[in-house]
Each structure stands twice: as C-alpha cells, then as structure tokens.
Write a protein that holds these residues in place. Structure first.
Motif, PDB file in Angstrom:
ATOM      1  N   ARG A   1       0.829  -1.203   0.000  1.00  0.00           N
ATOM      2  CA  ARG A   1       0.000   0.000   0.000  1.00  0.00           C
ATOM      3  C   ARG A   1       0.866   1.255   0.000  1.00  0.00           C
ATOM      4  O   ARG A   1       1.801   1.377   0.799  1.00  0.00           O
TER       5      ARG A   1
ATOM      6  N   ALA B   1     -10.178  13.193  -5.040  1.00  0.00           N
ATOM      7  CA  ALA B   1      -9.441  12.196  -5.820  1.00  0.00           C
ATOM      8  C   ALA B   1     -10.231  11.779  -7.052  1.00  0.00           C
ATOM      9  O   ALA B   1     -11.445  12.008  -7.135  1.00  0.00           O
TER      10      ALA B   1
ATOM     11  N   SER C   1     -11.334   9.042  -7.679  1.00  0.00           N
ATOM     12  CA  SER C   1     -12.397   8.137  -7.224  1.00  0.00           C
ATOM     13  C   SER C   1     -13.627   8.889  -6.771  1.00  0.00           C
ATOM     14  O   SER C   1     -14.682   8.282  -6.527  1.00  0.00           O
TER      15      SER C   1
ATOM     16  N   TRP D   1      -3.447   3.714  -0.712  1.00  0.00           N
ATOM     17  CA  TRP D   1      -3.976   2.980  -1.864  1.00  0.00           C
ATOM     18  C   TRP D   1      -3.230   1.655  -2.009  1.00  0.00           C
ATOM     19  O   TRP D   1      -2.016   1.597  -1.742  1.00  0.00           O
TER      20      TRP D   1
ATOM     21  N   TRP E   1      -3.911   0.867  -7.894  1.00  0.00           N
ATOM     22  CA  TRP E   1      -4.030   2.301  -8.132  1.00  0.00           C
ATOM     23  C   TRP E   1      -3.250   2.730  -9.367  1.00  0.00           C
ATOM     24  O   TRP E   1      -3.715   3.583 -10.138  1.00  0.00           O
TER      25      TRP E   1
ATOM     26  N   LYS F   1      -8.826   5.532 -10.386  1.00  0.00           N
ATOM     27  CA  LYS F   1     -10.090   5.678  -9.669  1.00  0.00           C
ATOM     28  C   LYS F   1     -10.235   4.683  -8.528  1.00  0.00           C
ATOM     29  O   LYS F   1     -11.267   4.638  -7.857  1.00  0.00           O
ATOM     30  N   THR F   2      -9.187   3.898  -8.294  1.00  0.00           N
ATOM     31  CA  THR F   2      -9.204   2.960  -7.167  1.00  0.00           C
ATOM     32  C   THR F   2      -9.439   3.722  -5.862  1.00  0.00           C
ATOM     33  O   THR F   2      -8.847   4.783  -5.627  1.00  0.00           O
ATOM     34  N   MET F   3     -10.308   3.182  -5.011  1.00  0.00           N
ATOM     35  CA  MET F   3     -10.647   3.845  -3.755  1.00  0.00           C
ATOM     36  C   MET F   3      -9.463   3.830  -2.788  1.00  0.00           C
ATOM     37  O   MET F   3      -8.740   2.845  -2.688  1.00  0.00           O
ATOM     38  N   ALA F   4      -9.299   4.939  -2.087  1.00  0.00           N
ATOM     39  CA  ALA F   4      -8.269   5.057  -1.045  1.00  0.00           C
ATOM     40  C   ALA F   4      -8.919   4.915   0.324  1.00  0.00           C
ATOM     41  O   ALA F   4     -10.129   5.097   0.485  1.00  0.00           O
ATOM     42  N   GLN F   5      -8.104   4.582   1.308  1.00  0.00           N
ATOM     43  CA  GLN F   5      -8.557   4.516   2.692  1.00  0.00           C
ATOM     44  C   GLN F   5      -7.924   5.642   3.486  1.00  0.00           C
ATOM     45  O   GLN F   5      -6.757   5.995   3.261  1.00  0.00           O
TER      46      GLN F   5
END
Length: 721
Positions: A313, A324, A326, A338, A343, A348-352
């Motif tokens: 990550r 972002a 996303s 990510w 990513w 567009k991959t979701m982040a935390q």
C-alpha cells in the motif's frame, strides 16, 4: 528511499489581565513601508558584499571577524563557555544514531574529538544494544581528507538495495550543499576503481540497478532552475558520460528542482521509478517512468507527500483539500493509502483514510516497517507514537514516556522493529527499540544529564497575537525564578517552512545558559508545523506578518507576566529564523536588548536572486511581482533598518561556504547598521556550509561566541555592557 512528493496548547493564560496587557502593547498597524533604500541593485550601496569570495568583500569580513573575536573572546567568560561547549560537542557520551541496513545490521555516522569529520561505521543489532558496541569502520572521512588533501564533509550515501554493497557517497567541499558523488564498495571498504564519479553539483542520484542510475545534476548551460537546482533527470548507464546519458525529463527554469528516485518494497524489489517536479517549495508533480521510457503523471494533489510503501500500500499525506479521481474528498492533513498496483492500473481505485488529525494534532513523521505503519503524532506540541495495521488501519499506541517529544527513526525492512527517540527540555535523550507487531518497547540507550537541572521546570503558556490567535510557547526555567522582570531570557523562534519547534534536550542551552540562571523560551508561531499544514499556511506569503506578530506577542506576554523585561530579553534564530530576528529588530526593537541573528535571510527584495533563494518563492512570494513585492517590502529587514531607533548591539554570523542562504544577507545587514551608527558584532565562519557543522571545533567556538554575547547583553548591568 521515500521522498516528499512536494519537497507540534493546553495551558491557558494565568489571567485575563495578562492578555489585556499584551494586547494593549501590540502594534495596531503593519510596519512602515521601505523609504527607498536598496530597492534595486542600483540603489544598494553594499551589493559588492554579495561577491562571496571577492577580495574586497573578504577584506571586509576579515576586519569584522578580527573586531568581533577580539571583543567576545576577550571577555573573561568566553574561555569557560568555549571549553564547556567543546566538551559537549566532542563528547563520546552520546547516543550513536542507528540506521537499519537491509540485512538488519546497524549503521552510524560518528564525530568526536578524534574524528572531527566523522566515520561511517557498522555493528550488529545485538552489539548495538550493549553498553559498548563493537563497531567496524566502513569509511573514515578524516583519513580520506588527509590522503586526498581535500576538505571533505560527508553528506550521506545512497546504497543499492537489497544487498546495499554498492553506495554513492556524497562528499561536500567544506560543507556546501553541492556534492561530488563517488561509488563505494561497502564490503571491500574502498572506492570502486574505475567506478561511477559524478562531479560537484547540487542534486542527487539513485540506483535502478547496478549499472543504471537516475541522475539529476548540473549537466551544463540551461540545465539548472532559477533556484540553482537540477532541472533535468537522465538515465545514466555505467561507462557513459553525463552527456551520453538518456534524458528522461526536463522541467521549467521557474521550477524549484527536478529529481528522481525509486520506490521499493520491503524486499528491495523495484516497484516504480518516479520523477518529482517541484514547481515551488510546496507544490509538485510526480511522474512514473514506464519500462519503455514513457512518462505517466500520477494523480496526486499538488501539495502532498509520498511517505512510504507498506504491505503493498502506498502511503500519502494530503496537504490541501482534494477530491481524488475516485470522487473521494480528503482534507488537509489526511494520511491516506492505496493498494499500489491497483491504483497504478486504475487511478479511480478507492483510497482509505489512515489518519485524520484534529486541529491541535500534527503528524511529524511516518515510517514503514515490514508489516506496519508507525506514526509520530503530536497533540498540543506533545508526542506519542501510533502503530497502524494495514487493512482496517486500526492502531495501538506505544507505551512510551509522556509529555515529551518523540521521533520515529530507522525502521527494519526485515521485521517490524523500529527505533524511537524520546526527549524533553529537561529530559536527556533516550532511545527505544519497539516491535511494531507486538507493541513491546525496550529502552536501549539513554544519555546522562549534561547540565544540572535540579530545581528547573517547564511551563507552557499562550500569548494572544494581534489577530486574536493564541500562540503556544514553552518556558524553561528554575522553579525559584522571581516574577519581577529580572530574569535574563532567551526567546527562540523560526516560524516558517512548516518546521515544528518541538521539546528537546539541548546540552549546550542547558550548560551555557539555563545552568547559569538564564530562562529559555521557545515560540510555536504560525508558519511552523506544530498544528499541521494549516498552521503553516496561515503565515504564508501575504500573511507572513502574522508570524512576526506571533513572535512579538510571545515577547509581550513574557514581559506582561514579569518573567523578563526589555533590558533582560534577547532573541535568537537562524536562516528563516534569522529573518524572524530581523523583523523583530526593525518592528519592535523596544522589546529586546539582544539579538543573535544566525545565517539569516535579510534582503527580502533580492532573496530570490541569491543562491537557492528562488526556491523559497512559494514561502514568501515573488518580489518581481508588484503586488507580492508590496507585502514583502513591508517587512524586509534590510530595507527597514533606520536611524534613530533603539536597536541593541546585535550579533550576526554567517558562513562563507553557505551555498543555500547567501552570506551577503548577513554582511549587508551588518554594513547597513554600521552606516546608520549602530554597534554591530559580525562573525563569518569561512567553512561549514549552511548548518555550520562541518567542524566540531568551529561549532564549539560559535556557541561560545553566542553565549558570551548573550551574557554581556542580558546578564551584565547596563554599565557593564
């Protein structure tokens, strides 16, 4: 190697009456604009002092050095202070700063009386944990300088992972930022015969593989930015000349710099080759170099840091509000993650969200072990260490001493061990080894007290700045300190570049000042990073005067509390802090009786034309733009020095070898003060670079000069000064 993708108040005022007094004394208007002195090169009578090593300039320097050294070294207190400082800086009784190698060994760079320039040495973790580690010298820089008849100062190394056998050693001539890079074999412990050598330049290099480097250097005319840093990144193959290397990226002259580095996992496997284009000091672009040499810009906010890679990550700190690709909205200060591969394939991959600091919290450092993320988090300028679990990002807090500063140091990539330093104003430094996987902590090193802190205490107060913002500050003093305004007090400040002034043990401040009855005060003004990016941004560019008013408010509050008074109050700061001192000197000289102005910025109408100055336009603004010049001109100390003011005799010092902040700033400040009829003590170290730390003996001399000066100004009666 992880680099930035752009390049710490609980105590209330003792009573409302103190706040009212301070507010009543705070100026209600901005400083007066310049009267026309030195508003251009043509109207600056001391521009010749910018000729760093010109004969006329150096003759001026030598004369001023002779005068200042005669005054200060002739003081009967100097020799004792010098010997105390020398004993401290050359002491072997220090914690050797540990750095994990990839295979788990411990590296350290060490300086002492016998190793003035220092040695790079190595031991095992088990040995390091003992009272007397068995060190093996990798490279002796004193011996190297003697053998080559050179003035080498070690500026770090970059080793090829995962073996870390081959390293690029950065060698500076006399402490300059510009370095020569030479390939070194850490197993054979010698420079590689016929190996890679890159000539002196600002910039750097990183390994792609044993025969390939990413290089950002001075490649000749048109390859440096206006700030004097590299504008071009090349891929250099072993055996090629710099001219033959393949150009990967070219920035713009107005950029601060362009650099390149590799992103690797815990096994040393290359995950991405990245190029950073620093548009200004805080805004940047990050580009990924694809296998075919094409470039893809990463979808990151302009103000952000890449902090590490853990468990696949990517960890990023967002330093502006940002939406972002996303669609997720993030806030200034958020630490997010990510899954790297996903990513890179799909932005567009979701982040935390790993961590969202509160208004009174600040993330000071982040390190990745093999499986965990370790974060130094400050609240109200007091530190703690959190360990985050990738995935759900739950965290635990390490069981460390409270109400101190903590620093997360080197982390192991083989397991989850990480070093943590602990210190406070009256707490000698200690070093702890933590296991991020279990939470276990073990104190492995501690320092003995270097000064007698018996009967001393630390208070935290707040001062109300001109706009009503409460500014925290620490006061270190003897508990029996009388509140009658009689205490010699040294107020320290910096106030810029999001640099936090955190509690820390200073043997020299303790021995040379506190132990002798002095009071030490640290102002956590805006412009710093004590409360995250917003605290810094509140004093950027057109709002710079807020930081100056914050510092003035602390001085006023100290006087209002009867901790000190104008005849007993001195100030100290360096670099940006030197600008801070200049602003106090020109705006509120009535509050102070001493000023130690270290390697300062002073001529803010020309700062961007001198050495690395253009790189700080993001902090201060651009004097070539009329609107921005107007706000800079309001506070620029050089232009605002005037006759008939209650300026105390100041002590200004700089370094000839400083290739970051031009010594011309300090020289011109002294010359202008003298022209206006004020006494000045000026000293220029002809070695040592911006930090002036190339030679421990010179460091001891500088400290003794500073505290002799402060003793004369703040501890003597007016008749003795």
């Amino acid at each position: 190697m992880i680099r930035s993708s752009a390049a710490v108040l609980a105590a209330l005022l003792a009573s409302t009456s103190l706040t009212s007094i301070a507010m009543a004394q705070t100026p209600t208007s901005a400083p007066a604009a310049s009267t026309g002195f030195a508003t251009s090169e043509a109207t600056d009578p001391y521009v010749w002092l910018e000729d760093v090593e010109g004969e006329r300039a150096m003759e001026w320097v030598r004369a001023h050095n002779a005068h200042s050294l005669g005054v200060l070294q002739g003081d009967p207190r100097y020799e004792t202070l010098h010997q105390q400082a020398l004993e401290i800086v050359q002491s072997r009784d220090r914690i050797p700063s540990p750095g994990f190698t990839h295979d788990g060994h411990i590296d350290n760079f060490w300086q002492d009386a016998e190793h003035v320039r220092g040695i790079w040495r190595r031991t095992t973790l088990d040995s390091y944990r003992t009272a007397a580690p068995q060190w093996e010298t990798i490279l002796d820089f004193d011996a190297l300088s003697t053998a080559e008849g050179a003035n080498w100062v070690y500026k770090g190394s970059t080793c090829l992972q995962p073996e870390e056998r081959y390293c690029l050693i950065s060698l500076s001539n006399g402490g300059k930022d510009a370095v020569t890079l030479r390939e070194f074999d850490s197993v054979e412990r010698k420079f590689v015969e016929g190996g890679i050598v890159l000539p002196e330049s600002k910039g750097g290099a990183d390994w792609i593989d044993k025969d390939t480097l990413l290089v950002s250097r001075d490649f000749g005319p048109g390859t440096l930015t206006d700030s004097g840093y590299p504008m071009v990144v090349k891929r250099l193959k072993r055996g090629q000349t710099l001219e033959q290397a393949e150009t990967l990226f070219t920035g713009e002259p107005s950029d601060v710099s362009v650099s390149a580095y590799t992103l690797r996992d815990a096994d040393g496997v290359l995950k991405a080759t990245l190029i950073n284009r620093a548009i200004d000091f805080y805004s940047s672009e990050t580009w990924r170099v694809e296998s075919d040499g094409t470039l893809v810009r990463l979808p990151l906010p302009a103000k952000s840091d890449i902090d590490g890679l853990v468990d696949g990550r990517l960890i990023v700190t967002v330093k502006e509000n940002w939406t972002a690709p996303s669609g997720q909205a993030f806030q200034t200060g958020d630490v997010i993650a990510w899954p790297l591969d996903a990513w890179l394939a799909d932005p567009k991959t979701m982040a935390q969200v790993v961590l969202r600091p509160t208004e009174r919290q600040s993330v000071e450092s982040i390190r990745a072990t093999r499986h965990h993320l370790v974060v130094a988090l400050y609240e109200n300028v007091r530190g703690s260490v959190r360990v985050y679990q990738p995935g759900d990002w739950s965290y635990s807090t390490l069981d460390l001493p409270q109400n101190v500063s903590v620093g997360v140091g080197s982390a192991s990539e083989q397991d989850d061990k990480v070093f943590v330093s602990v210190t406070g104003y009256l707490n000698p430094s200690s070093l702890w080894l933590a296991d991020a996987s279990t939470g276990a902590v073990e104190q492995v090193k501690s320092m003995p007290a270097k000064f007698d802190a018996t009967g001393m205490t630390v208070d935290q107060h707040e001062a109300r700045s001109a706009d009503g913002t409460m500014i925290p500050y620490f006061v270190v003093h003897k508990s029996a300190m009388p509140l009658d305004g009689s205490n010699p007090t040294l107020l320290y400040g910096y106030g810029g570049f999001q640099s936090s002034l955190l509690p820390g043990y200073s043997a020299t401040v303790g021995k040379l000042w506190l132990e002798r009855g002095g009071v030490y005060v640290i102002a956590n003004t805006r412009g710093g990073g004590e409360f995250g990016p917003r605290w810094h941004e509140a004093a950027l560019q057109q709002n710079r005067q807020r930081a100056h008013e914050d510092f003035q408010a602390v001085a006023l509050d100290l006087i209002a509390r009867n901790i000190t008074s104008q005849p007993k109050l001195g100030i100290m700061g360096g670099s940006q802090g030197g600008l801070f001192m200049g602003a106090m000197l020109t705006q509120r000289p009535d509050l102070i009786n001493a000023a130690v102005i270290q390697v300062p910025l002073f001529d803010m109408l020309r700062f961007h034309k001198l050495l690395a100055g253009a790189s700080w336009i993001g902090e201060y603004g651009n004097p070539d733009i009329p609107e921005q010049r107007a706000w800079i001109e309001q506070y620029s100390p050089y232009q605002n020095l005037r006759a008939g003011q209650p300026y105390p005799e100041v002590f200004i010092h700089t370094s000839t070898k400083d290739d970051r902040v031009h010594p011309g700033h300090a020289r011109k400040a002294a010359a202008r003060l003298e022209e206006l009829g004020y006494p000045v003590l000026f000293y220029e170290n002809t070695d040592g670079g911006h930090a002036a730390g190339a030679n421990l003996r010179e460091t001891a001399r500088r400290l003794a000069l500073e505290y002799t000066y402060l003793s004369r100004r703040l501890m003597d009666t007016p008749a003795q000064q």
